[in-house]
Design an enzyme around this catalytic site. Structure first.
Site, PDB file in Angstrom:
ATOM      1  N   TYR A  66       0.724  -1.290   0.105  1.00 25.57           N
ATOM      2  CA  TYR A  66      -0.040   0.051   0.010  1.00 25.57           C
ATOM      3  C   TYR A  66       0.924   1.273  -0.026  1.00 25.57           C
ATOM      4  O   TYR A  66       0.681   2.272  -0.777  1.00 25.57           O
ATOM      5  CB  TYR A  66      -0.878  -0.124   1.366  1.00 25.57           C
ATOM      6  CG  TYR A  66      -1.961   1.160   1.280  1.00 25.57           C
ATOM      7  CD1 TYR A  66      -2.970   1.094   0.598  1.00 25.57           C
ATOM      8  CD2 TYR A  66      -1.673   2.083   2.180  1.00 25.57           C
ATOM      9  CE1 TYR A  66      -3.990   2.201   0.836  1.00 25.57           C
ATOM     10  CE2 TYR A  66      -2.536   3.194   2.406  1.00 25.57           C
ATOM     11  CZ  TYR A  66      -3.678   3.102   1.757  1.00 25.57           C
ATOM     12  OH  TYR A  66      -4.673   4.046   1.640  1.00 25.57           O
ATOM     13  N   LYS A 104       1.018   4.107  -2.835  1.00 30.86           N
ATOM     14  CA  LYS A 104       0.737   5.427  -2.592  1.00 30.86           C
ATOM     15  C   LYS A 104       1.901   6.415  -2.785  1.00 30.86           C
ATOM     16  O   LYS A 104       1.611   7.399  -3.361  1.00 30.86           O
ATOM     17  CB  LYS A 104       0.366   5.603  -1.167  1.00 30.86           C
ATOM     18  CG  LYS A 104      -1.141   4.830  -1.070  1.00 30.86           C
ATOM     19  CD  LYS A 104      -2.350   5.539  -1.909  1.00 30.86           C
ATOM     20  CE  LYS A 104      -3.716   4.671  -1.727  1.00 30.86           C
ATOM     21  NZ  LYS A 104      -4.691   5.153  -2.443  1.00 30.86           N
TER      22      LYS A 104
END
Length: 224
Positions: free
Chosen positions: A126, A130
């Protein structure tokens, strides 16, 4: 997000896995499609639908998933799936919109990153996705500037979303500890994020590009 943009005068094409949620958006100036935002063919079909509303010159990439685990336990499938939805999907959206943005001399792209882009325990996939959005948007800002295209990144903190509700239910103590680090001492709302996004999509934000804006109640400021 869609409702804030509609209130701001935009015509909106929305893509979501949640057909029930999309049903609430029916009306003039709206087209919707149920599908996976990481799928290039689905994105292309949505953009084709959206041309009935006019030129498609702005995109908001705010679909996201997380499949957490520590690095030694994180398998290829979970790594790849998160990057596909959270990073490759936004790239495909931007690439698909680029020709129309160039043709009209106006383009806006906003990618939804996270305060986790700087790293977060158990979220290597993640965080990597991002963080990658920052590089994508800054590159788009450089390449698109002369064509009137801006690209920016929003980094929300603790926001009341279904995913956040699941986190709170699964680990209430961890959630409260995380929330206690927010100087505002509250979670943000989806509208808090959408209102900033609405500004970045506007003509008034034409000289704001390649920027990373935090919508986090001060979470990113450090701690005292």
């Amino acid at each position: 997000m869609a409702r804030v943009l509609l209130d701001g005068g935009w015509r909106v094409a929305a893509l979501d896995l949640d057909g029930a949620g999309l049903a609430d958006l029916k009306g003039p100036g709206v087209v919707t499609r149920v599908g996976d935002a990481s799928d290039g063919d689905t994105l292309a079909a949505l953009i084709d639908d959206a041309t009935a509303l006019g030129p498609v010159v702005a995109g908001v990439a705010n679909a996201g998933i997380f499949l957490d685990d520590r690095v030694p336990k994180l398998d290829d499938d979970r790594w790849g799936r998160v990057l596909d939805v959270d990073l490759t999907g936004p790239f495909r959206l931007l690439r698909a919109l680029w020709p129309q943005m160039v043709d009209h001399g106006f383009g806006r792209f906003v990618a939804m990153s996270s305060v986790a882009k700087d790293g977060n325990f158990g979220q290597a996939n993640y965080a990597a996705a991002k963080a990658g959005l920052v590089g994508l948007a800054k590159t788009a800002a450089i390449e698109g500037g002369r064509s009137g295209i801006t690209a920016n990144v929003l980094c929300p903190g603790v926001i009341e979303t279904p995913a956040n509700a699941s986190f709170r239910e699964a680990a209430p103590a961890a959630y409260e500890k995380f929330l206690s680090r927010v100087p505002a001492r509250r979670a943000g709302s989806a509208a808090d994020v959408a209102n900033v996004c609405g500004f970045l999509l506007s003509e008034s934000a034409g000289y704001v590009s390649g920027q990373v804006l935090y919508v986090d109640g001060g979470l990113s400021c450090g701690h005292t």
